[in-house]
Design an enzyme around this catalytic site. Sequence first.
Site, mmCIF file in Angstrom:
data_model
loop_
_atom_site.group_PDB
_atom_site.id
_atom_site.type_symbol
_atom_site.label_atom_id
_atom_site.label_comp_id
_atom_site.label_asym_id
_atom_site.label_seq_id
_atom_site.Cartn_x
_atom_site.Cartn_y
_atom_site.Cartn_z
ATOM 1 N N ASP A 4 53.877 79.125 43.062
ATOM 2 C CA ASP A 4 54.766 78.197 42.345
ATOM 3 C C ASP A 4 55.444 78.906 41.172
ATOM 4 O O ASP A 4 55.499 78.370 40.056
ATOM 5 C CB ASP A 4 54.001 76.964 41.876
ATOM 6 C CG ASP A 4 54.933 75.810 41.493
ATOM 7 O OD1 ASP A 4 56.105 75.808 41.951
ATOM 8 O OD2 ASP A 4 54.502 74.916 40.747
ATOM 9 N N ILE A 5 55.967 80.095 41.429
ATOM 10 C CA ILE A 5 56.683 80.817 40.375
ATOM 11 C C ILE A 5 58.042 80.165 40.185
ATOM 12 O O ILE A 5 58.802 79.987 41.135
ATOM 13 C CB ILE A 5 56.825 82.306 40.725
ATOM 14 C CG1 ILE A 5 55.437 82.953 40.778
ATOM 15 C CG2 ILE A 5 57.726 83.017 39.710
ATOM 16 C CD1 ILE A 5 55.435 84.393 41.248
#
Length: 156
Positions: A4-5
């Site tokens: 979830d960058i």
Amino acid sequence: MHRDIKPDNVLLPSKQSGYENVKLADFGASADFSDRRCFRDVEGTSYYVAPEVLTGTGYDEKVDIWSLGILLHVILSGYVPFHGKSEADIFRNIKTRSLNLNGSPWQEISAEAKELLKAMLQKNSYRRLTLAQIMAHPWLNKETNESESEMLVDSY
């Protein structure tokens, strides 16, 4: 892998410290990929999700390289490369649309930066760069070397 960058999960250092102190936050979607297993669950924020996450065929840590590529695109241009009016539109565009680096501001961006971006946003994850390849890329090293040179000049 983080999975979830996105900008919300990047913590920038204070003005007094260098960018080597950039940190990632929110490891709620992270997973251990050390045993080389294949992941199939959909994780991440829509604009930053890699195409292989959406196909259900399985994925590995290269999904983080894709997300970093989207983040780099946003930093260089101010917008995400694959957008839509709904999450379904965004996902469809991620899977089917080609990366478009024509028009503004791309004519002002160096060829090396665009080359790196294309390699990070390679839809075929097997052809996508590794983190080591990104760190060795000439554009990153050129920018680092130029910044260091400017700092040396400024200090005299």
